[in-house]
Motif scaffolding. Structure first.
Motif, PDB file in Angstrom:
ATOM      1  N   TYR A  91      -2.576 -30.460  -5.459  1.00  0.00           N
ATOM      2  CA  TYR A  91      -2.076 -29.808  -4.460  1.00  0.00           C
ATOM      3  C   TYR A  91      -2.900 -28.545  -4.115  1.00  0.00           C
ATOM      4  O   TYR A  91      -2.865 -27.763  -5.092  1.00  0.00           O
ATOM      5  CB  TYR A  91      -0.719 -29.429  -4.789  1.00  0.00           C
ATOM      6  CG  TYR A  91       0.376 -28.678  -3.763  1.00  0.00           C
ATOM      7  CD1 TYR A  91       0.045 -28.301  -2.783  1.00  0.00           C
ATOM      8  CD2 TYR A  91       1.448 -28.252  -4.552  1.00  0.00           C
ATOM      9  CE1 TYR A  91       1.029 -27.340  -1.759  1.00  0.00           C
ATOM     10  CE2 TYR A  91       2.446 -27.463  -3.668  1.00  0.00           C
ATOM     11  CZ  TYR A  91       2.293 -27.289  -2.400  1.00  0.00           C
ATOM     12  OH  TYR A  91       3.200 -26.435  -1.563  1.00  0.00           O
ATOM     13  N   PRO A  92      -3.620 -28.189  -3.140  1.00  0.00           N
ATOM     14  CA  PRO A  92      -4.342 -26.846  -3.131  1.00  0.00           C
ATOM     15  C   PRO A  92      -3.607 -25.625  -3.725  1.00  0.00           C
ATOM     16  O   PRO A  92      -2.665 -25.438  -3.161  1.00  0.00           O
ATOM     17  CB  PRO A  92      -5.111 -26.967  -1.467  1.00  0.00           C
ATOM     18  CG  PRO A  92      -4.842 -28.260  -1.195  1.00  0.00           C
ATOM     19  CD  PRO A  92      -3.552 -28.853  -1.859  1.00  0.00           C
ATOM     20  N   VAL A  93      -4.494 -24.837  -4.525  1.00  0.00           N
ATOM     21  CA  VAL A  93      -3.642 -23.648  -4.722  1.00  0.00           C
ATOM     22  C   VAL A  93      -3.515 -22.743  -3.883  1.00  0.00           C
ATOM     23  O   VAL A  93      -2.217 -22.237  -3.804  1.00  0.00           O
ATOM     24  CB  VAL A  93      -4.822 -23.044  -5.963  1.00  0.00           C
ATOM     25  CG1 VAL A  93      -3.972 -21.729  -6.404  1.00  0.00           C
ATOM     26  CG2 VAL A  93      -4.768 -23.857  -7.316  1.00  0.00           C
ATOM     27  N   ASP A  94      -4.293 -22.598  -2.808  1.00  0.00           N
ATOM     28  CA  ASP A  94      -3.876 -21.579  -1.877  1.00  0.00           C
ATOM     29  C   ASP A  94      -2.802 -22.178  -0.901  1.00  0.00           C
ATOM     30  O   ASP A  94      -1.889 -21.436  -0.379  1.00  0.00           O
ATOM     31  CB  ASP A  94      -5.221 -21.334  -0.943  1.00  0.00           C
ATOM     32  CG  ASP A  94      -5.753 -22.597  -0.291  1.00  0.00           C
ATOM     33  OD1 ASP A  94      -5.536 -23.770  -0.898  1.00  0.00           O
ATOM     34  OD2 ASP A  94      -6.420 -22.372   0.691  1.00  0.00           O
ATOM     35  N   ARG A  95      -2.730 -23.451  -0.870  1.00  0.00           N
ATOM     36  CA  ARG A  95      -1.692 -24.091  -0.019  1.00  0.00           C
ATOM     37  C   ARG A  95      -0.148 -23.959  -0.715  1.00  0.00           C
ATOM     38  O   ARG A  95       0.789 -23.703  -0.138  1.00  0.00           O
ATOM     39  CB  ARG A  95      -1.977 -25.729   0.140  1.00  0.00           C
ATOM     40  CG  ARG A  95      -1.034 -26.252   0.967  1.00  0.00           C
ATOM     41  CD  ARG A  95      -0.644 -25.825   2.193  1.00  0.00           C
ATOM     42  NE  ARG A  95       0.494 -26.281   3.058  1.00  0.00           N
ATOM     43  CZ  ARG A  95       0.459 -27.324   4.086  1.00  0.00           C
ATOM     44  NH1 ARG A  95      -0.668 -27.777   4.280  1.00  0.00           N
ATOM     45  NH2 ARG A  95       1.534 -27.726   4.505  1.00  0.00           N
ATOM     46  N   GLN A  96      -0.523 -24.174  -1.971  1.00  0.00           N
ATOM     47  CA  GLN A  96       0.943 -24.036  -2.844  1.00  0.00           C
ATOM     48  C   GLN A  96       1.490 -22.447  -2.578  1.00  0.00           C
ATOM     49  O   GLN A  96       2.764 -22.127  -2.665  1.00  0.00           O
ATOM     50  CB  GLN A  96       0.652 -24.551  -4.338  1.00  0.00           C
ATOM     51  CG  GLN A  96       2.069 -24.178  -5.045  1.00  0.00           C
ATOM     52  CD  GLN A  96       1.768 -24.576  -6.460  1.00  0.00           C
ATOM     53  OE1 GLN A  96       0.769 -25.374  -7.013  1.00  0.00           O
ATOM     54  NE2 GLN A  96       2.804 -24.405  -7.521  1.00  0.00           N
ATOM     55  N   VAL A  97       0.451 -21.595  -2.799  1.00  0.00           N
ATOM     56  CA  VAL A  97       0.922 -20.205  -2.668  1.00  0.00           C
ATOM     57  C   VAL A  97       1.652 -19.964  -1.473  1.00  0.00           C
ATOM     58  O   VAL A  97       2.693 -19.406  -1.101  1.00  0.00           O
ATOM     59  CB  VAL A  97      -0.446 -19.243  -2.961  1.00  0.00           C
ATOM     60  CG1 VAL A  97      -0.022 -17.692  -2.753  1.00  0.00           C
ATOM     61  CG2 VAL A  97      -0.832 -19.344  -4.327  1.00  0.00           C
ATOM     62  N   ARG A  98       0.912 -20.210  -0.325  1.00  0.00           N
ATOM     63  CA  ARG A  98       1.370 -20.093   1.191  1.00  0.00           C
ATOM     64  C   ARG A  98       2.627 -20.729   1.247  1.00  0.00           C
ATOM     65  O   ARG A  98       3.629 -20.023   1.792  1.00  0.00           O
ATOM     66  CB  ARG A  98       0.187 -20.710   2.160  1.00  0.00           C
ATOM     67  CG  ARG A  98       0.702 -20.313   3.516  1.00  0.00           C
ATOM     68  CD  ARG A  98      -0.200 -21.099   4.579  1.00  0.00           C
ATOM     69  NE  ARG A  98       0.580 -22.409   4.700  1.00  0.00           N
ATOM     70  CZ  ARG A  98       0.147 -23.308   5.769  1.00  0.00           C
ATOM     71  NH1 ARG A  98      -1.062 -23.307   6.484  1.00  0.00           N
ATOM     72  NH2 ARG A  98       0.705 -24.274   5.820  1.00  0.00           N
ATOM     73  N   ASP A  99       2.776 -21.904   0.767  1.00  0.00           N
ATOM     74  CA  ASP A  99       4.069 -22.828   0.981  1.00  0.00           C
ATOM     75  C   ASP A  99       5.111 -22.012   0.316  1.00  0.00           C
ATOM     76  O   ASP A  99       6.267 -21.914   0.786  1.00  0.00           O
ATOM     77  CB  ASP A  99       4.010 -24.242   0.394  1.00  0.00           C
ATOM     78  CG  ASP A  99       3.021 -25.118   1.417  1.00  0.00           C
ATOM     79  OD1 ASP A  99       2.752 -24.551   2.715  1.00  0.00           O
ATOM     80  OD2 ASP A  99       2.840 -26.122   0.970  1.00  0.00           O
ATOM     81  N   THR A 100       5.081 -21.617  -1.058  1.00  0.00           N
ATOM     82  CA  THR A 100       6.020 -20.973  -2.038  1.00  0.00           C
ATOM     83  C   THR A 100       6.336 -19.688  -1.281  1.00  0.00           C
ATOM     84  O   THR A 100       7.797 -19.606  -1.233  1.00  0.00           O
ATOM     85  CB  THR A 100       5.412 -20.879  -3.260  1.00  0.00           C
ATOM     86  OG1 THR A 100       5.014 -21.920  -3.716  1.00  0.00           O
ATOM     87  CG2 THR A 100       6.578 -20.255  -4.060  1.00  0.00           C
ATOM     88  N   THR A 101       5.517 -18.843  -0.869  1.00  0.00           N
ATOM     89  CA  THR A 101       5.878 -17.668  -0.327  1.00  0.00           C
ATOM     90  C   THR A 101       6.562 -17.709   0.984  1.00  0.00           C
ATOM     91  O   THR A 101       7.475 -17.074   1.319  1.00  0.00           O
ATOM     92  CB  THR A 101       4.545 -16.769  -0.064  1.00  0.00           C
ATOM     93  OG1 THR A 101       3.626 -17.272   0.483  1.00  0.00           O
ATOM     94  CG2 THR A 101       4.200 -16.414  -1.734  1.00  0.00           C
TER      95      THR A 101
END
Length: 600
Positions: free
Chosen positions: A265-275
């Motif tokens: 799970y790409p880190v930047d994608r996880q941050v975007r999805d979570t926020t």
């Protein structure tokens, strides 16, 4: 030669599994299975848990493993539902299953078979616990009551988290009680493993953590024979051990599983999805923690668990639009689950449960197995399993009746195993007491129990293959349940393939369809579908004048009742199918899809 109790129990479970598999073949994928199967397939294919984080991955990943060799996900993974959308679980699942050149029926069965593992393991734990506490007769009774509950059998077949959660609660509690009775290294590891597995089935199992602390206090109270001050000191020691069990369960079971599921799970994608899902503004602690952890190496796996938990808390606070006893409401209130539970289980079950309770009230005095009047500590130790079960029932029922998310009796499945264990144990106790003390009455009572058990089994076999739509005679049976509740109690989109078969049998060229579900109608019905909705026609006359289907219209029970009930929160909404109620339907397919032919 009669079967031994163990073989009888095994035969019962085997027969129930056969019923589940056969009935499953006729059901279309229900609403929640579409995103769950798609998400599970994506987990085991990529190690990326961007889809469907509001449910832990255990059941979905097992389903994904089941379909891994039968599905081609190329089209789905290239779609914006995977590459761009935030949690595009619904469209990804539908695209994967129905619109990627895959065999949807093969995927359905391959995904559902692993789910039966939770059913079989639950029956095994029930057998072991019942036999150890009450004897083999109670074990057989418990397995029969579990395997032939129409609610259990209905949800044992589906790729959802409800049956897994019931198993998780059962096995975690069984192992934790075993740890309290014999606190050694082996029982500690098993208790931690059981809790970890439970936490990976459904987020509602988080209730097990405060529950375990209450059970530990209960055990400490019994150890010190009810004396409060020494019991309090002992409880602190047990709370420390319980905290270690909980920490070990999360660190060595839950966290590693989430590490595997977020490895790609790409880190930047996880941050975007979570926020995007939880928001960047200050909110509940769980949500803030999830957002903060989203970009932290290793820790972000734990953060993804917190994301799912926060999503569940958000949804639970929002309620759901439901049809309930003639009204359309946001919540059914505290009586929703008790009434639905009563209507969705056989009257034979309620008579058996009433006998069990009545025997506690009017039971004659008997000597204690120790040969003297038991001290509180002895009684506590003898009945601690039952006290632990009753405590879970109290905790979970309190959570349920205060919940605003009232969409189905399936949410009560975590109470079924303990309720069945308690009833089976008590009934077996009645028979054993009569065998020793009043053998003249034994044949009458045992015969009555056997007849009730036979009625119980018959009710479930007779409703085959429509287990989801079962209602008892008070509700008018499966054909009358829609007058009380719908949604996953009756209509979860499971009858779309049966509607297709009905149209084929009648030679119907087109039908106007208002379908409650996420299975693809075009996959089953082809170009025979004309989409309909409540409010499209104001009257039967307008329908007769304007329809393009030679008068054929099919409406799912959920949409029918959600439109016709009194909308307590929006009484000005006049869109409805009330004009249809002046006509008798041509058929009710599977008890959930109403079909009319209106030409004049």
């Amino acid at each position: 030669m009669p079967l031994s109790p163990a073989r009888t129990a095994a035969a019962v479970v085997t027969f129930a599994v056969i019923l589940a598999l056969v009935s499953s073949a006729g059901d279309s994928l229900i609403v929640d299975e579409i995103p769950h199967i798609g998400a599970g397939y994506s987990y085991v294919s990529t190690g990326d848990m961007r889809l469907n984080p509001e449910h832990p991955p255990l059941a979905k990943s097992l389903a994904g493993l089941g379909v891994l060799g039968f599905a081609d996900g190329t089209t789905a993974f290239a779609s914006p539902f995977w590459t761009a959308n935030v949690n595009g679980q619904w469209d990804f699942g539908r695209l994967l299953i129905y619109n990627s050149g895959n065999n949807a029926e093969l995927i359905k069965q391959a995904a559902r078979v692993p789910m039966l593992l939770f059913f079989v393991l639950s029956a095994l734990v029930l057998w072991r616990w019942a036999v150890s506490r009450y004897g083999r007769g109670a074990g057989v009774m418990a397995v029969v009551l579990f395997a032939f509950s129409p609610t259990v059998l209905a949800h044992a077949r589906f790729v959802t988290t409800d049956m897994p959660a019931a198993f998780g609660v059962l096995v975690a509690t069984w192992l934790f009680v075993g740890y309290l009775r014999g606190p050694d290294r082996r029982s500690f590891v098993l208790a931690s493993l059981g809790l970890g597995v439970a936490l990976l089935t459904k987020f509602s199992t988080v209730l097990l953590i405060p529950y375990f602390f209450l059970v530990a206090a209960l055990w400490a109270f019994g150890e010190r024979h009810g004396r409060l001050r020494p019991a309090a000191a002992r409880a602190v020691r047990w709370w420390w051990r319980t905290a270690l069990v909980c920490a070990t369960a999360f660190v060595f079971v839950v966290w590693p599983v989430y590490l595997l599921h977020t490895a790609a799970y790409p880190v930047d994608r996880q941050v975007r999805d979570t926020t995007s899902i939880l928001g960047q503004q200050p909110g509940p602690l769980v949500a803030r923690t999830a957002v903060w952890l989203a970009d932290k190496p290793v820790l972000r796996a734990a953060g993804h668990y917190a994301t799912g938990l926060a999503m569940v808390l958000q949804r639970s606070a929002g309620g759901n639009t439901i049809y309930w006893l003639g009204n359309v409401v946001k919540t059914g209130g505290p009586w929703y689950f008790p009434i639905v539970y009563f209507l969705k289980e056989s009257l034979a079950w309620w008579i058996l449960a009433a006998l069990a309770v009545a025997s506690l009230i009017v039971r004659p005095r008997r000597s204690h197995e120790h040969g003297h009047r038991p001290r509180r500590g002895e009684w506590w130790a003898d009945h601690f399993d039952e006290l632990a079960m009753l405590l879970w029932l109290a905790v979970y029922w309190l959570s349920s009746v205060t919940s605003t998310l009232n969409i189905g009796v399936r949410h009560l499945l975590p109470v079924y195993p303990f309720t069945i264990l308690l009833v089976s144990g008590r009934l077996a106790g009645i028979v054993e007491w009569l065998r020793r003390r009043e053998p003249a009455r034994l044949r009458i009572v045992a015969g009555g129990i056997a007849l009730l058990m036979g009625w119980y089994v018959y009710e479930t076999v007779a409703v085959h293959p429509y287990y989801l739509t079962y209602f008892n005679q008070i509700a008018g049976g499966p054909s009358g349940g829609y007058r009380y509740v719908v949604d996953s109690n009756l209509d979860w989109g499971q009858d779309l393939s049966r509607l297709s078969a009905y149209l084929d049998e009648r030679g119907i060229a087109e039908v106007e369809l208002d379908y409650f579900g996420w299975a693809d109608p075009y996959y089953y019905l082809g170009d025979r579908v004309v989409w309909g909705t409540a409010g499209k026609y104001a009257s039967a006359e307008e329908f007769i004048r304007r329809n393009r289907t030679d008068g054929w219209i099919a409406v799912s029970a959920t949409f029918l009742q959600n439109s016709n009930g009194f909308k307590t929160f929006d009484p000005g909404d006049k869109r409805s199918y009330l004009w249809l109620t002046q006509y008798e339907p041509e058929a009710i397919v599977g008890h959930s899809i109403f079909v009319w032919h209106i030409t004049e």
